[in-house]
Design a protein around this motif. Structure first.
Motif, PDB file in Angstrom:
ATOM      1  N   ALA A 150       0.697  -1.153   0.069  1.00 32.04           N
ATOM      2  CA  ALA A 150      -0.093  -0.142  -0.041  1.00 32.04           C
ATOM      3  C   ALA A 150       0.773   1.358  -0.100  1.00 32.04           C
ATOM      4  N   ARG A 151       1.943   1.348   0.888  1.00 32.68           N
ATOM      5  CA  ARG A 151       2.690   2.506   0.813  1.00 32.68           C
ATOM      6  C   ARG A 151       3.519   2.766  -0.196  1.00 32.68           C
ATOM      7  N   ASN A 195       3.168   6.005  -7.138  1.00 32.29           N
ATOM      8  CA  ASN A 195       3.534   5.426  -8.553  1.00 32.29           C
ATOM      9  C   ASN A 195       2.938   4.405  -9.263  1.00 32.29           C
ATOM     10  N   GLY A 196       1.566   4.308  -8.690  1.00 33.70           N
ATOM     11  CA  GLY A 196       0.547   3.830  -9.608  1.00 33.70           C
ATOM     12  C   GLY A 196       0.563   2.218  -9.592  1.00 33.70           C
ATOM     13  N   PHE A 197       1.510   1.643  -8.525  1.00 32.40           N
ATOM     14  CA  PHE A 197       1.546   0.227  -8.507  1.00 32.40           C
ATOM     15  C   PHE A 197       0.302  -0.371  -7.654  1.00 32.40           C
ATOM     16  N   GLU A 198      -0.356  -1.157  -8.089  1.00 27.82           N
ATOM     17  CA  GLU A 198      -1.607  -1.662  -7.346  1.00 27.82           C
ATOM     18  C   GLU A 198      -1.569  -2.967  -7.373  1.00 27.82           C
ATOM     19  N   GLN A 199      -1.919  -3.779  -6.048  1.00 28.76           N
ATOM     20  CA  GLN A 199      -1.832  -5.302  -5.967  1.00 28.76           C
ATOM     21  C   GLN A 199      -3.108  -5.651  -6.203  1.00 28.76           C
ATOM     22  N   MET A 203       3.751 -10.750 -10.799  1.00 26.82           N
ATOM     23  CA  MET A 203       3.620 -10.076  -9.453  1.00 26.82           C
ATOM     24  C   MET A 203       2.176  -9.528  -9.081  1.00 26.82           C
ATOM     25  N   HIS A 204       1.500  -9.908  -8.303  1.00 22.20           N
ATOM     26  CA  HIS A 204       0.097  -9.296  -7.610  1.00 22.20           C
ATOM     27  C   HIS A 204      -0.687  -9.165  -8.890  1.00 22.20           C
ATOM     28  N   GLY A 205      -0.522  -9.673  -9.810  1.00 24.93           N
ATOM     29  CA  GLY A 205      -1.452  -9.813 -10.904  1.00 24.93           C
ATOM     30  C   GLY A 205      -1.311  -8.437 -11.763  1.00 24.93           C
ATOM     31  N   THR A 206      -0.287  -7.897 -11.537  1.00 21.34           N
ATOM     32  CA  THR A 206      -0.032  -6.475 -12.320  1.00 21.34           C
ATOM     33  C   THR A 206       1.331  -6.332 -12.863  1.00 21.34           C
ATOM     34  N   ALA A 207       2.144  -6.948 -12.358  1.00 24.48           N
ATOM     35  CA  ALA A 207       3.466  -6.814 -12.837  1.00 24.48           C
ATOM     36  C   ALA A 207       4.366  -7.913 -13.136  1.00 24.48           C
ATOM     37  N   VAL A 208       5.125  -7.831 -13.949  1.00 26.25           N
ATOM     38  CA  VAL A 208       6.203  -8.870 -14.513  1.00 26.25           C
ATOM     39  C   VAL A 208       7.304  -8.489 -13.750  1.00 26.25           C
TER      40      VAL A 208
END
Lengths: 231, 824
Positions: free
Chosen positions: B237-238, B243-247, B270-275
């Protein structure tokens, strides 16, 4: 270029530089990191010229006991001369200071080959490689124990149960001279695997004229031919 | 960038809490009665660069001594981690992370953090391995977490991990923290804040704890392939606020391959949102890149012709029955048996039998005794009156035991020593033979039965190898009467320790099993007095001697937020003129060839005298600079006390005059030292200019080679360059092949907020011997110190030739550790 990409690029360049940065240079001292790196690099790219092979007459003219050794199955043959004797341990030395200590026909220690072998022992009972005996008297079972010096200078021990078995007669040529010998296969089993030592034996005397012996898990077996015997 | 209130925490408070932490670690380190079982599956790394799943930790450990460097990242996060398996049950990590756009104004966070993981119990057939970990316990706390985790392997391919944690690891689906239920004060924990302090107050605190877990599968059809899946309790969360990263989902998956040792790499969802990607390179001091013993071998060891010898009368007639089986039985009555354990390693029995001297030797009785006592090397059979009937040698060690007690039938010929020309020629040949091995003989003494050398070793990493090579080199040159060999090792220009060997003992050991260990038992060690005291003759034309070197090298600048990795390729010229033994003139000049260290534009904000924080100004020079120019004198005040005096330009930032004393007997593993220096800060252009800052700095030091798992401890206390008082604690794991990995920290009377970012000086020392990867590299090594920050508190003079470094490997512990190299 973003900050991270720049950092990654520099990290890649750094990795390349790190390989040589700490090792480069020249010095008044004989051994330098530069010399070691250059020698290692050259060794990887330039094949050494095949060593000159002496004739039988030349070897016998030396007047020293001589063996021919190959430190891999396809490696070039090097000639080593008896340079020192300690009771029945004979140290054979090549011009490049690769040393091989034979206890009879048993390889007891090797230096300069990367094996780390520092001693060999066997039992129970006499070892036919050490104490010459007719082939028919060879024991059917031996336990061989090797000690190796590791990267930390500590000794590790490897033991194997070995069973020699005469296989067949063979005519063997060692530097222009032929011998009628019997090939003996010695199958050795350790806790992690097995390997086979080979010996070419004069059946009546038990003299081992040629042998291929295991000298460690990281190095190929060493081949040894007795050109002019010791003693 | 900094958050949190200013603190004035005293060094004492930190020290006491630190001591408690050390006790926990020591307790865990010593709790196991035996080595932890090596996992059947190799342990893999996570994206934090520590042993674990994808992002979560596991209870696995790397092989003892493993050093790993990981670069990993996903989304806006990049982590570079150095992990070291400090002990079989303790893993430590140092991490440098970049979190893009961490702050509202788009500024990145450049974070340094330290982790610690302790294996509490090994995996057994029915129970998992259990570990306790502290993540980011020393840092800003952005990753701060405490956890317990267990890992259990099922079959050959599957491992399951489950655990729970506080802090970062309690972000998702947490449950009430039981500690919080007990104490209200434990319900809150300090957030991300000032770097550099151990956040003791955060441990196990927070409203929640949460569970995490995952599986690791190594399919047998492709060795090296690893498939991972995990449930993560970290909500990011923090980190993702700006920076727009969302889990999107709390699940991470990964595929890894570690079949290209020493490199392993992985790719992750990663977390359904990143590689995510990870690459790790691992090294182990115990596993060299090249096989040992590839360098040029020693001179063959020459054995003297056997002299007629008289067996000691205590044995009576001696018969050998080596390798023979025990008999079926003996009719001889054995009245009494005793076993003498000999210091030379032989087991020798004595028995009283019903026989008299002159009777046929009852060999069968000796073999029966061997069977009864469970392997002896020989037996002496005596009559009831005590007279020796005979002795039977049953094993090779017994033969050596008898030989050691034999005396030559006649005294060896020493007439050669009466001829000065023979003495001179023999000594010259011996000195030349030793020099051909890459060693330097500083002085020698040749007597009828003794040959002594003062030996300087510039070639071999292990001093015993230098001793062994010199002994082998002279073995064929010395007359047979020379029995005693004295090798005095020279360190820093002065004789340090003397090793005495008996030639006959070496001849008995050569090529035998356990030759190295037994030759160490034969050796005697003592502190070396000066050469003049021992009647040594200096080698002619040995002094003055000039040594020089010209080396490119890489200098790094790390962790600058503007550019986390900077480097300079530089050329360094060293020269040393040894005028007399121990008296040297030393100089070093460097020139930048290419790089960016001169681009650092951060100015110091230090409230202390700027003794180190102005380093960038010293790096701006594009012309050759003089790093060092000193006159040094090293001498021995007594066999156990060394002294050094130095004057000149010690290092790139300071010049002055100073001295040091060290008490370090060769027969003990600890020593005491003290140094005192008057230092003046140098001008930024690093020529002969001096600045208007001077200080008296000095320390008392304790050095201790603990002998436990290669650990060496050094404690220094005194006054530092900024005028602050305090102490430095350094613990180093020093492998016998030259690898060193260690950490240090310094606490002084400078309050943490006055020290600035980082709170106190700390760092990691790393030394890699090049011979570990390059055959023939000798003593060459790469050394570096990694400091998260360069500040002014706790700064000490960098003096190249401190005394302990010259003698640390020349004491009993150091020589014993390296004696396995004696015959190499």
């Amino acid at each position: 270029m973003t900050g991270r990409a720049s950092a990654l690029r520099r990290a890649a360049v750094f990795g390349a530089f790190l390989a040589v940065a700490a090792a480069a240079g020249c010095s008044s001292l004989e051994r330098t990191p530069t010399g070691a790196v250059i020698a290692a690099v050259r060794g990887g790219f330039v094949d050494p010229p095949p060593p000159a092979q002496p004739t039988r007459a030349e070897v016998e003219a030396l007047g020293f006991a001589t063996i021919a050794a190959r430190f891999s199955d396809e490696g070039p043959r090097a000639f080593l001369v008896a340079a020192a004797v300690a009771e029945d341990y004979v140290t054979y030395s090549a011009a490049d200071r690769r040393n091989l200590i034979l206890h009879g026909a048993a390889v007891s220690a090797i230096r300069g080959v990367g094996s780390g072998l520092v001693s060999h022992a066997s039992g129970p009972g006499p070892d036919p490689l050490v104490t010459r005996m007719p082939l028919e008297a060879w024991p059917s079972r031996l336990v061989r124990t090797w000690r190796f010096s590791d990267a930390l200078g500590r000794e590790t021990v490897r033991a194997a149960e070995c069973r020699p078995r005469a296989v067949e007669a063979e005519r063997v040529e060692i530097l222009e001279r032929r011998y009628d010998l019997v090939r003996v296969e010695e199958r050795c089993t350790t806790s992690t695997g097995s390997f086979v030592n080979l010996h070419w034996v004069e059946p009546e005397s038990g003299f081992v004229w040629k042998t291929r012996q295991w000298i460690g898990e990281r190095t190929p077996p060493v081949w040894i031919e007795i050109v002019t015997p010791f003693g | 960038m900094k958050a949190g209130r200013a603190k004035r925490r005293g060094a004492g408070s930190v020290a006491s809490r630190g001591a408690a932490l050390v006790m926990v670690i020591a307790g865990a380190a010593g709790s196991a009665a035996s080595q932890p079982a090596e996992p059947r599956q190799p342990a893999s790394f996570n994206l934090y660069g520590a042993t674990g799943l994808v992002d979560m930790p596991s209870a696995r450990m790397q092989p003892d001594g493993q050093l790993s460097l990981t670069g990993a990242g996903f989304g806006p996060f990049l982590r570079n981690t150095l992990t070291f398996q400090v002990l079989p049950r303790i893993e430590g990590s140092f991490r440098y992370s970049i979190l893009d756009d961490f702050f509202e104004d788009g500024v990145n966070l450049y974070d340094r953090s330290f982790d610690l993981k302790i294996l509490l119990s090994d995996e057994t057939r029915s129970l998992p391995a259990v570990a306790f970990g502290l993540r980011d316990f020393l840092g800003t706390g952005i990753y701060s977490a405490e956890y317990f985790v267990g890992t259990k392997q099922f079959g050959e391919s599957l491992a399951v991990t489950a655990g729970f944690g506080w802090g970062r690891l309690s972000g998702l689906n947490g449950v009430r923290n039981p500690v919080c239920s007990i104490r209200d004060s434990a319900c809150s924990r300090e957030g991300f804040g000032e770097a550099g302090e151990v956040q003791f107050g955060n441990f196990f605190r927070g409203e929640d704890l949460a569970f995490f877990g995952g599986v690791e599968w190594r399919p047998r059809f492709l060795p090296g392939l690893v498939v991972k899946g995990e449930y993560s309790s970290d909500d990011y969360a923090r980190d993702g606020r700006f920076n727009g990263f969302e889990q999107e989902i709390p699940l991470n998956f990964g595929i890894e391959y570690d079949g290209f040792a020493p490199v392993s790499f992985g790719a992750y969802a990663m977390h359904g949102t990143a590689v995510g990607l990870r690459a790790t390179v691992s090294f182990n001091p115990k596993e060299p890149l090249t096989p040992p013993d590839l360098e040029r071998g020693p001179a063959p060891f020459q054995v003297r012709p056997s002299l007629p010898a008289v067996t000691a009368p205590e044995f009576g007639p001696v018969l050998e029955r080596i390798g023979e089986d025990a008999p079926d039985g003996s009719d001889l009555r054995v009245a009494e048996m005793t076993l003498a354990v000999e210091t030379q390693g032989a087991r020798w029995a004595e028995a009283t039998v019903d026989a008299e001297p002159g009777d046929a030797c009852p060999v069968d009785a000796a073999r029966e005794i061997d069977a009864w006592l469970g392997v002896v090397d020989g037996v002496t059979l005596r009559s009831e009156g005590g007279a020796p009937v005979c002795s039977v040698v049953l094993r090779a060690e017994g033969r050596e035991h008898v030989a050691a007690r034999s005396a030559p039938a006649a005294e060896p010929d020493t007439a050669w020593h009466a001829d000065p020309e023979t003495r001179r020629r023999t000594a010259r040949a011996a000195v030349a033979a030793v020099a051909a091995e890459g060693l330097i003989v500083e002085a020698w003494r040749l007597e009828p039965t003794t040959f002594a050398v003062d030996l300087r070793n510039p070639t071999y990493r292990a001093a015993p190898q230098a001793i062994g090579r010199s002994v082998a080199a002279v073995s064929g040159l010395l007359p047979p009467s020379v029995e005693r060999l004295e090798v005095t090792l020279v360190g820093g220009g002065v004789p340090a320790a003397t090793v005495v060997l008996r030639r006959s003992a070496l001849e008995r050991r050569y090529a035998r099993p356990e030759a190295a260990r037994l030759s160490w038992l034969d050796a005697t060690l003592s502190d070396a007095p000066t050469a003049a005291t021992r009647g040594m003759r200096p080698v002619e034309d040995a002094y003055p001697r000039i040594t020089w070197g010209l080396n490119p090298y890489l200098r790094l600048g790390l962790f600058d937020p503007d550019e986390p990795l900077r480097w300079d390729l530089r050329l360094r010229a060293d020269a040393a003129l040894e005028v007399t033994p121990g008296f040297t003139v030393n100089g070093r000049v460097t020139q930048r060839l290419y790089g960016q260290l001169g681009d650092i534009d951060r100015t110091s904000d230090s409230q202390l005298p700027r003794v180190r924080s102005e380093f960038r100004r010293y790096l701006e020079n594009d012309t050759p600079v003089m790093e060092r120019l000193t006159l040094d004198q090293v001498l021995k005040l007594s066999p156990e006390i060394y002294a050094r005096g130095s004057v000149g330009y010690f290092e790139e930032m300071f010049a002055g005059v100073g001295g040091e004393v060290l008490w370090k007997p060769a027969t003990q593993d600890w020593g005491l030292g003290a140094d005192l220096n008057y230092a003046v800060q140098r001008g930024f252009d690093m020529n002969f200019d001096l600045r208007d800052y001077d200080v008296v700095t000095g320390h008392g030091s304790v050095y201790w080679d603990t002998g436990w798992r290669d650990m060496e401890l050094q404690v220094d206390a005194g006054r530092y360059l900024a005028g602050d008082w305090g102490g430095t604690f350094a613990l180093t794991r020093r492998f016998s092949n030259g690898w060193e990995v260690g950490g240090f920290f310094t606490l002084t009377d400078v309050p943490f907020d006055e020290f600035g970012e980082g709170s106190f000086d700390k760092g990691i020392r790393l030394t890699i011997p090049l011979g570990w990867s390059l055959p023939g590299a000798g003593q060459a090594r790469y050394s570096t110190v990694i400091r998260p920050l360069t500040r002014d508190g706790g700064a000490r003079l960098q003096i190249d030739n401190r005394l302990y470094g010259h003698v640390r490997d020349l004491d009993r512990g150091g020589l014993r550790e390296d004696w396995g190299n004696f015959w190499k």
